[in-house]
Scaffold this motif. Sequence first.
Motif, PDB file in Angstrom:
ATOM      1  N   PRO A 153      14.457  76.755  16.202  1.00 52.34           N
ATOM      2  CA  PRO A 153      14.899  75.513  15.553  1.00 52.34           C
ATOM      3  C   PRO A 153      14.166  75.210  14.251  1.00 52.34           C
ATOM      4  O   PRO A 153      14.760  74.712  13.294  1.00 52.34           O
ATOM      5  CB  PRO A 153      14.629  74.452  16.623  1.00 52.34           C
ATOM      6  N   GLY A 154      12.893  75.551  14.172  1.00 51.26           N
ATOM      7  CA  GLY A 154      12.129  75.304  12.953  1.00 51.26           C
ATOM      8  C   GLY A 154      12.428  76.263  11.822  1.00 51.26           C
ATOM      9  O   GLY A 154      11.849  76.134  10.732  1.00 51.26           O
ATOM     10  N   ASP A 155      13.331  77.220  12.052  1.00 51.97           N
ATOM     11  CA  ASP A 155      13.770  78.148  11.013  1.00 51.97           C
ATOM     12  C   ASP A 155      15.173  77.822  10.525  1.00 51.97           C
ATOM     13  O   ASP A 155      15.694  78.526   9.652  1.00 51.97           O
ATOM     14  CB  ASP A 155      13.776  79.588  11.552  1.00 51.97           C
ATOM     15  N   ARG A 156      15.775  76.785  11.049  1.00 50.01           N
ATOM     16  CA  ARG A 156      17.191  76.505  10.764  1.00 50.01           C
ATOM     17  C   ARG A 156      17.309  75.288   9.847  1.00 50.01           C
ATOM     18  O   ARG A 156      17.094  75.387   8.652  1.00 50.01           O
ATOM     19  CB  ARG A 156      17.940  76.312  12.084  1.00 50.01           C
ATOM     20  N   ASN A 157      17.662  74.158  10.445  1.00 46.69           N
ATOM     21  CA  ASN A 157      17.791  72.921   9.678  1.00 46.69           C
ATOM     22  C   ASN A 157      16.440  72.220   9.671  1.00 46.69           C
ATOM     23  O   ASN A 157      15.950  71.809  10.723  1.00 46.69           O
ATOM     24  CB  ASN A 157      18.865  72.027  10.297  1.00 46.69           C
ATOM     25  N   THR A 158      15.834  72.106   8.494  1.00 47.52           N
ATOM     26  CA  THR A 158      14.441  71.673   8.439  1.00 47.52           C
ATOM     27  C   THR A 158      14.195  70.670   7.320  1.00 47.52           C
ATOM     28  O   THR A 158      14.970  70.562   6.365  1.00 47.52           O
ATOM     29  CB  THR A 158      13.500  72.871   8.205  1.00 47.52           C
ATOM     30  N   GLU A 159      13.092  69.958   7.457  1.00 49.01           N
ATOM     31  CA  GLU A 159      12.438  69.293   6.338  1.00 49.01           C
ATOM     32  C   GLU A 159      11.062  69.920   6.221  1.00 49.01           C
ATOM     33  O   GLU A 159      10.254  69.824   7.149  1.00 49.01           O
ATOM     34  CB  GLU A 159      12.312  67.788   6.535  1.00 49.01           C
ATOM     35  N   LEU A 160      10.793  70.560   5.099  1.00 52.27           N
ATOM     36  CA  LEU A 160       9.550  71.272   4.874  1.00 52.27           C
ATOM     37  C   LEU A 160       8.707  70.448   3.901  1.00 52.27           C
ATOM     38  O   LEU A 160       9.027  70.342   2.716  1.00 52.27           O
ATOM     39  CB  LEU A 160       9.834  72.661   4.288  1.00 52.27           C
ATOM     40  N   LEU A 166       6.190  66.363  -1.482  1.00 50.80           N
ATOM     41  CA  LEU A 166       7.549  66.812  -1.761  1.00 50.80           C
ATOM     42  C   LEU A 166       8.160  67.291  -0.455  1.00 50.80           C
ATOM     43  O   LEU A 166       7.433  67.675   0.476  1.00 50.80           O
ATOM     44  CB  LEU A 166       7.552  67.959  -2.773  1.00 50.80           C
ATOM     45  N   SER A 167       9.477  67.286  -0.377  1.00 48.05           N
ATOM     46  CA  SER A 167      10.168  67.849   0.780  1.00 48.05           C
ATOM     47  C   SER A 167      11.216  68.845   0.310  1.00 48.05           C
ATOM     48  O   SER A 167      11.947  68.593  -0.659  1.00 48.05           O
ATOM     49  CB  SER A 167      10.846  66.758   1.615  1.00 48.05           C
ATOM     50  N   VAL A 168      11.260  69.980   0.999  1.00 43.07           N
ATOM     51  CA  VAL A 168      12.321  70.965   0.807  1.00 43.07           C
ATOM     52  C   VAL A 168      13.178  70.919   2.067  1.00 43.07           C
ATOM     53  O   VAL A 168      12.696  71.233   3.164  1.00 43.07           O
ATOM     54  CB  VAL A 168      11.746  72.375   0.592  1.00 43.07           C
ATOM     55  N   PHE A 169      14.421  70.510   1.918  1.00 46.93           N
ATOM     56  CA  PHE A 169      15.329  70.427   3.060  1.00 46.93           C
ATOM     57  C   PHE A 169      16.193  71.681   3.101  1.00 46.93           C
ATOM     58  O   PHE A 169      16.725  72.120   2.076  1.00 46.93           O
ATOM     59  CB  PHE A 169      16.228  69.199   2.951  1.00 46.93           C
ATOM     60  N   THR A 170      16.347  72.266   4.281  1.00 46.99           N
ATOM     61  CA  THR A 170      17.228  73.416   4.453  1.00 46.99           C
ATOM     62  C   THR A 170      18.269  73.085   5.510  1.00 46.99           C
ATOM     63  O   THR A 170      17.940  72.535   6.562  1.00 46.99           O
ATOM     64  CB  THR A 170      16.454  74.677   4.875  1.00 46.99           C
ATOM     65  N   THR A 171      19.519  73.383   5.202  1.00 48.00           N
ATOM     66  CA  THR A 171      20.634  73.108   6.115  1.00 48.00           C
ATOM     67  C   THR A 171      21.562  74.306   6.120  1.00 48.00           C
ATOM     68  O   THR A 171      22.066  74.717   5.066  1.00 48.00           O
ATOM     69  CB  THR A 171      21.415  71.855   5.680  1.00 48.00           C
ATOM     70  N   LEU A 172      21.804  74.873   7.277  1.00 41.06           N
ATOM     71  CA  LEU A 172      22.645  76.058   7.401  1.00 41.06           C
ATOM     72  C   LEU A 172      24.119  75.680   7.487  1.00 41.06           C
ATOM     73  O   LEU A 172      24.480  74.646   8.050  1.00 41.06           O
ATOM     74  CB  LEU A 172      22.235  76.861   8.632  1.00 41.06           C
TER      75      LEU A 172
END
Length: 591
Positions: A579-586, A532-538
């Motif tokens: 950068p790894g705390d901002r816009n990410t694919e987790l 699974l991927s959790v995407f985060t975008t600020l």
Amino acid sequence: MSRTRSAAGSALGVHRRSVLAATGAVALSAGAGYALRPSDSRAATGAATAAGAGSGEAATASSRLAPAAPLAPYTQGTTLAAVAAPRGRTGYRRLGTGAGWPRVVRDDLAAPRAGRADRRTALAAFVQLTDLHLIDVQHPLRLEYLRSTDVHAWRPQEALTVHGAIALVERINALRGAPVTGAPLHFAMTTGDNTDNNARSELEWFLTVMSGGRITPNTGDPRQYEGVQNSGLKLYWQPGAAVRDADKQLGFPRLDGFLDAAIREVRSPGLNLPWYSTVGNHDAMPLGCYASHGDSRLTELAVGGRKLMSLSAAEARKLQDALKNDRDPKGALYRDFLEAHARAMRGVTPDERRAPFTPAEYLEAHLDPAYTGPGPVGHGYSTANVDAGTQYYAFRIADDVIGISLDTTDPGGHYNGSVGDAQLRWLDRTLRQNEDAHAVVFSHHTSRTMTNTRPDPARPDEARRTGQDVLNVLGSHRNVLAWVNGHIHRNAVTPHARPDGRSFWEISTASHVDHPQLARVIELTDNKDGTLSVFTTLVESSAPHRTDFSDLSQTGLAALYRELSLNAPGARTDLAGDPGDRNTELVLRKG
């Protein structure tokens, strides 16, 4: 183009498992059982005609019509496209438009597999807002005078919190889809510290910002501002005066008419999608730390006509040490301190709207039909919460995704958090009884800031549990994808792994009161390859990056809010995170 499963209804029809349960929130008190159905509590859903309403399942509804497939990623207005960037390195810095932040793939918990972008389907997409800190800047209990020993105790941008929050709502409304999948944004969750002083005025402003309406961010004298910024004290930025205050010496401008503009009526469009609410310590206790509900003398000081605006550095240091070291959880020393300094106070106009609100009043305000907006009624809370005296609940996001909102405030006092034993057992039970659904957990405090185990005065025999206890419960279930929180005013993404492969991500998002003033879009996707991927975008607010000192309109003040926060003396420069705390694919393994 990735294949996405639409999660909102349309005239063309959608897959049943893709419909958002926007109005199907069910508040659950400890011991009340769990089924995520409207019939299991007295929560009003207002969704009698929504999909599934008559089938024994949680009532569902859509927040937006799904665009025609295939869906396209929507990055406009996000920090992928552009970010407010400072010019220069010294003095008062102006803002302009800078390059966006790239997306970073995090493989701490699972290896990303090639071709996943072509296989993935969208499970859900939502927005997190946190730490809005809407501030009644003229409130008599505020601690601005601590600035004499700590420059962080007062921020020059604080009079514009309402303007900034409205601009953030405008930005969210303008997002036409999720940045990665293009799926509709289904709901917004605000993870606490919605207010700052636990004042009724601030609660009214917050609910109106979120649900829509007109706000006059002013208390006391309706004709003028009465506070530290027209006090003539050099300790604070005096925007409309010629006095050479400490902030003007650092380059802050003189802005005639600023204070009059800051307290003028403004209008919020309200969110155009359902929103849910999670409680923070500033919402639960006066000043975010005092368990002083029922203290009539402190309430009298809050609504009264005297305000302390200056204090010697030595005395300020003593009071600040008591706050930081948790020596006054009930605010008794603070009340005595204010009464001892009564002669040094300045006169202001009394106002009953500045009274603190209780946890029960917080719940009742959310249930007020005047603040329903796009729903759901109660914004996650229900009359079951009122009756049980709880502020935690679960809600159905989609047939295969649930949301869980925790109350991590400690009613015994202090700004760090914990949960009661009953709530922890409820969390474990909720996850176990919904093991076939993915779970996203929301709270105000982070795992590391849940260290306060002072007993709850209403439940003195109940043990309080720390963040590690919560991590242990979450880590014992395979269906937890993410724990989303705030409190620390900093972007931070932390992996939590266990040897048996049960893992999840903790996602902490920066505040909207301190620079860089952000919210976060979160997307959940199934990569159809065992991961699974959790995407985060600020995202930033809708306010222009560039400010114009002559523009004191609602929009101009929202832009100035951001720039002042950048330049606040002593402002931390690490709150954006790495950068790894901002816009990410987790990435994580499918449970």
